[in-house]
Write a protein that holds these residues in place. Structure first.
Motif, PDB file in Angstrom:
ATOM      1  N   GLU A   1       4.373  40.706  38.847  1.00 22.51           N
ATOM      2  CA  GLU A   1       4.042  42.130  38.924  1.00 22.51           C
ATOM      3  C   GLU A   1       2.547  42.342  38.936  1.00 22.51           C
ATOM      4  OE1 GLU A   1       5.752  44.369  35.806  1.00 22.51           O
ATOM      5  OE2 GLU A   1       7.814  43.895  36.411  1.00 22.51           O
ATOM      6  N   ARG A   2       2.176  43.467  39.469  1.00 25.10           N
ATOM      7  CA  ARG A   2       0.771  43.854  39.445  1.00 25.10           C
ATOM      8  C   ARG A   2       0.265  43.849  38.009  1.00 25.10           C
ATOM      9  NH1 ARG A   2       1.483  48.095  42.841  1.00 25.10           N
ATOM     10  NH2 ARG A   2       1.586  49.575  41.139  1.00 25.10           N
ATOM     11  N   GLY A   3      -0.915  43.304  37.792  1.00 22.48           N
ATOM     12  CA  GLY A   3      -1.478  43.277  36.442  1.00 22.48           C
ATOM     13  C   GLY A   3      -1.210  41.983  35.695  1.00 22.48           C
ATOM     14  N   ASP A   4      -0.245  41.168  36.156  1.00 24.26           N
ATOM     15  CA  ASP A   4       0.037  39.885  35.488  1.00 24.26           C
ATOM     16  C   ASP A   4      -1.205  38.994  35.502  1.00 24.26           C
ATOM     17  OD1 ASP A   4       2.631  40.608  35.094  1.00 24.26           O
ATOM     18  OD2 ASP A   4       3.498  39.263  36.617  1.00 24.26           O
ATOM     19  N   ARG A   5      -1.367  38.214  34.439  1.00 32.30           N
ATOM     20  CA  ARG A   5      -2.437  37.202  34.391  1.00 32.30           C
ATOM     21  C   ARG A   5      -1.827  35.879  34.844  1.00 32.30           C
ATOM     22  NH1 ARG A   5      -7.419  38.920  34.211  1.00 32.30           N
ATOM     23  NH2 ARG A   5      -7.928  36.757  33.706  1.00 32.30           N
ATOM     24  N   VAL A   6      -2.505  35.209  35.752  1.00 34.24           N
ATOM     25  CA  VAL A   6      -1.983  33.944  36.308  1.00 34.24           C
ATOM     26  C   VAL A   6      -3.128  32.954  36.516  1.00 34.24           C
ATOM     27  CG1 VAL A   6      -0.022  34.983  37.575  1.00 34.24           C
ATOM     28  CG2 VAL A   6      -2.282  34.876  38.655  1.00 34.24           C
TER      29      VAL A   6
ATOM     30  N   VAL B   1       1.324  43.029  45.283  1.00 30.94           N
ATOM     31  CA  VAL B   1       2.486  42.194  45.617  1.00 30.94           C
ATOM     32  C   VAL B   1       3.142  42.806  46.849  1.00 30.94           C
ATOM     33  CG1 VAL B   1       4.697  41.297  44.807  1.00 30.94           C
ATOM     34  CG2 VAL B   1       2.833  41.634  43.175  1.00 30.94           C
ATOM     35  N   GLU B   2       3.273  42.017  47.921  1.00 26.67           N
ATOM     36  CA  GLU B   2       3.910  42.529  49.140  1.00 26.67           C
ATOM     37  C   GLU B   2       5.143  41.685  49.451  1.00 26.67           C
ATOM     38  OE1 GLU B   2       0.189  44.219  51.697  1.00 26.67           O
ATOM     39  OE2 GLU B   2       0.223  42.081  51.263  1.00 26.67           O
ATOM     40  N   PHE B   3       6.283  42.363  49.558  1.00 21.96           N
ATOM     41  CA  PHE B   3       7.555  41.663  49.742  1.00 21.96           C
ATOM     42  C   PHE B   3       7.908  41.610  51.224  1.00 21.96           C
ATOM     43  CE2 PHE B   3      12.238  41.691  49.848  1.00 21.96           C
ATOM     44  CZ  PHE B   3      12.466  40.541  49.115  1.00 21.96           C
ATOM     45  N   TYR B   4       8.163  40.414  51.756  1.00 25.82           N
ATOM     46  CA  TYR B   4       8.492  40.284  53.180  1.00 25.82           C
ATOM     47  C   TYR B   4       9.918  39.820  53.419  1.00 25.82           C
ATOM     48  CZ  TYR B   4       3.604  40.903  54.336  1.00 25.82           C
ATOM     49  OH  TYR B   4       2.353  41.430  54.483  1.00 25.82           O
ATOM     50  N   GLY B   5      10.711  39.689  52.408  1.00 26.55           N
ATOM     51  CA  GLY B   5      12.081  39.206  52.613  1.00 26.55           C
ATOM     52  C   GLY B   5      12.146  37.697  52.502  1.00 26.55           C
ATOM     53  N   HIS B   6      11.557  36.996  53.483  1.00 24.91           N
ATOM     54  CA  HIS B   6      11.584  35.533  53.416  1.00 24.91           C
ATOM     55  C   HIS B   6      10.588  34.993  52.395  1.00 24.91           C
ATOM     56  CE1 HIS B   6       8.313  36.259  56.229  1.00 24.91           C
ATOM     57  NE2 HIS B   6       9.163  36.829  57.044  1.00 24.91           N
ATOM     58  N   ASP B   7       9.561  35.748  52.086  1.00 29.41           N
ATOM     59  CA  ASP B   7       8.613  35.358  51.038  1.00 29.41           C
ATOM     60  C   ASP B   7       7.815  36.577  50.582  1.00 29.41           C
ATOM     61  OD1 ASP B   7       6.743  35.780  53.027  1.00 29.41           O
ATOM     62  OD2 ASP B   7       6.492  33.657  53.484  1.00 29.41           O
ATOM     63  N   MET B   8       6.855  36.351  49.715  1.00 30.59           N
ATOM     64  CA  MET B   8       6.007  37.459  49.262  1.00 30.59           C
ATOM     65  C   MET B   8       4.544  37.034  49.364  1.00 30.59           C
ATOM     66  SD  MET B   8       7.786  39.123  45.928  1.00 30.59           S
ATOM     67  CE  MET B   8       7.529  37.849  44.745  1.00 30.59           C
ATOM     68  N   MET B   9       3.670  38.005  49.582  1.00 29.52           N
ATOM     69  CA  MET B   9       2.244  37.724  49.562  1.00 29.52           C
ATOM     70  C   MET B   9       1.661  38.413  48.329  1.00 29.52           C
ATOM     71  SD  MET B   9       0.096  36.067  51.461  1.00 29.52           S
ATOM     72  CE  MET B   9      -0.112  36.222  53.214  1.00 29.52           C
ATOM     73  N   VAL B  10       0.991  37.620  47.538  1.00 28.64           N
ATOM     74  CA  VAL B  10       0.406  38.145  46.310  1.00 28.64           C
ATOM     75  C   VAL B  10      -1.107  38.067  46.436  1.00 28.64           C
ATOM     76  CG1 VAL B  10       0.230  37.810  43.814  1.00 28.64           C
ATOM     77  CG2 VAL B  10       2.390  37.330  44.986  1.00 28.64           C
ATOM     78  N   THR B  11      -1.765  39.190  46.168  1.00 28.74           N
ATOM     79  CA  THR B  11      -3.230  39.189  46.169  1.00 28.74           C
ATOM     80  C   THR B  11      -3.698  39.098  44.722  1.00 28.74           C
ATOM     81  OG1 THR B  11      -3.161  40.634  48.083  1.00 28.74           O
ATOM     82  CG2 THR B  11      -5.279  40.432  46.978  1.00 28.74           C
ATOM     83  N   VAL B  12      -4.542  38.112  44.463  1.00 27.63           N
ATOM     84  CA  VAL B  12      -5.047  37.976  43.093  1.00 27.63           C
ATOM     85  C   VAL B  12      -6.577  38.042  43.084  1.00 27.63           C
ATOM     86  CG1 VAL B  12      -3.096  36.549  42.343  1.00 27.63           C
ATOM     87  CG2 VAL B  12      -5.158  35.433  43.194  1.00 27.63           C
TER      88      VAL B  12
END
Ligand code: ATP
Length: 339
Positions: free
Chosen positions: A319-324, A290-301
């Motif tokens: 959060e890291r480890g969440d199932r989605v 999970v990378e937080f950029y302020g205006h949005d976030m980039m999530v690698t799954v």
């Protein structure tokens, strides 16, 4: 200042045995701003120098307004092209006052005249004629350099990486100022950059170069949405390339059907921008980063189609480890041949 069109037609250029530009065609309409964008060494500066008349093309022609500037049997030297040039370092003459710097490119009779005052007013520097460059801030120096370039009323302004020597905060400010000025002046401009954001923000159109070849020209929107190759797609933004099987206007992929803009059939690689994906309450993928950029976030799954980048709202609780689950929610997109 009369804005003129610039026509680059079939331009080629080699240095010794190295081909640096190959058959470049580019039309810039009057008042338009075009960004030449590409990786280091792809020939952007050389093309700008050919337009300015600082290099002679081996093939093709350069026309500004109605005047052929370079071509078979034709050569107009740089000082006769009515082109303003701003270089990377915006170098001002340190021993000359602001007024003298701005007047430098003007005919002698005009150097003390209203044109200098006018040019300084255009960049918001009224009354600073007598200051010396070393008493100005970095941003002010750049505005003076711009005033110097526009004082002779060029019909075209060429800028070579004009913001690359500034630190990040100043770069964004000066860039916005210059942008506003170019719009107000309505001047035709071509500028070189290797920064995608800069090209998109400042360019009415963006010309993507790679290895001496002009690969695509379009508005920032067209290039972002309709890149002609995976290389361009990833050069101008974050990408997921998902292998899928196309059947008409849809391609079946491990994360579901992806809508396509053109009819395709068989194996393809589909361009999926991170903002075209949405995380759902499913269970097919796992959050790895999970990378937080302020205006949005980039999530690698980690998803069935491989690792995917998903842009989500900054307020998402994740959060890291969440199932989605992962779902495609974008417009119809482009598919490339699968190598
Ligand atoms: P950068 O972003 O690094 O400035 P660029 O895209 O502007 O790169 P150019 O400066 O146009 O690229 O250079 C393109 C190629 O031409 C490079 O390989 C460079 O080494 C070569 N080149 C440029 N000028 C000359 C010259 N005068 N003599 C020989 N080779 C040159």
């Amino acid at each position: 200042m009369t804005a003129r069109a610039v026509e680059i037609a079939g331009v080629g250029k080699s240095f010794d045995d190295t081909v640096v530009l190959t058959e470049i065609d580019l039309h810039v309409t009057p008042g338009q701003s075009v960004a030449l964008l590409g990786p280091s060494g792809c020939g952007k500066t050389t093309l700008l120098r050919v337009v300015a008349g600082l290099e002679r093309p081996d093939a093709g022609a350069i026309t500004i307004g109605d005047t052929r500037m370079a071509g078979p049997g034709t050569w107009v030297p740089p000082e006769k092209r009515n082109v303003g040039m701003v270089f990377q370092d915006w170098a001002l003459f340190p021993h000359l006052s602001v007024g003298r710097n701005v007047g430098y490119g003007l005919p002698r009779a005009e150097r003390d005249g209203p044109r200098v005052t006018e040019a300084l007013a255009m960049v918001g520097m009224t009354g600073l004629e007598d200051r010396m460059p070393d008493t100005l801030s970095g941003g002010q120096q750049q505005r003076v350099a711009l005033a110097r370039a526009i004082a002779p009323r060029p019909s075209v302004l060429l800028l070579d990486e004009p913001f690359s020597n500034l630190d990040t905060a100043l770069r964004v400010d000066v860039r916005s100022e210059v942008h506003r000025l170019l719009v107000e002046l309505g001047i035709t401009s071509i500028f070189v950059t290797h920064d995608q954001e800069e090209a998109f923000v400042l360019g009415d159109r963006v010309a993507i170069m790679n290895d001496g070849i002009l690969e695509q020209v379009g508005t920032p929107y067209e290039i972002y949405r309709d890149p002609v190759s995976p290389w361009i797609a990833s050069f101008v933004g974050d990408v997921n390339l998902i292998d899928a099987d196309a059947n008409g206007l849809v391609a079946a992929s491990p994360i579901g059907d992806l809508p396509l803009r053109g009819h395709r059939r068989g194996p393809v690689r589909v361009l999926v921008r991170p903002e075209a994906l949405r995380l759902t309450s499913g269970d097919t993928a796992e959050v790895r980063l999970v990378e937080f950029y302020g205006h949005d976030m980039m999530v690698t799954v980690g998803a069935p189609s491989g690792e995917l980048s998903v842009r989500v709202s900054a307020s998402s609780v994740i959060e890291r480890g969440d199932r989605v689950g992962v779902e495609y929610v974008g417009d119809p997109t482009v598919a490339f041949d699968r190598p």
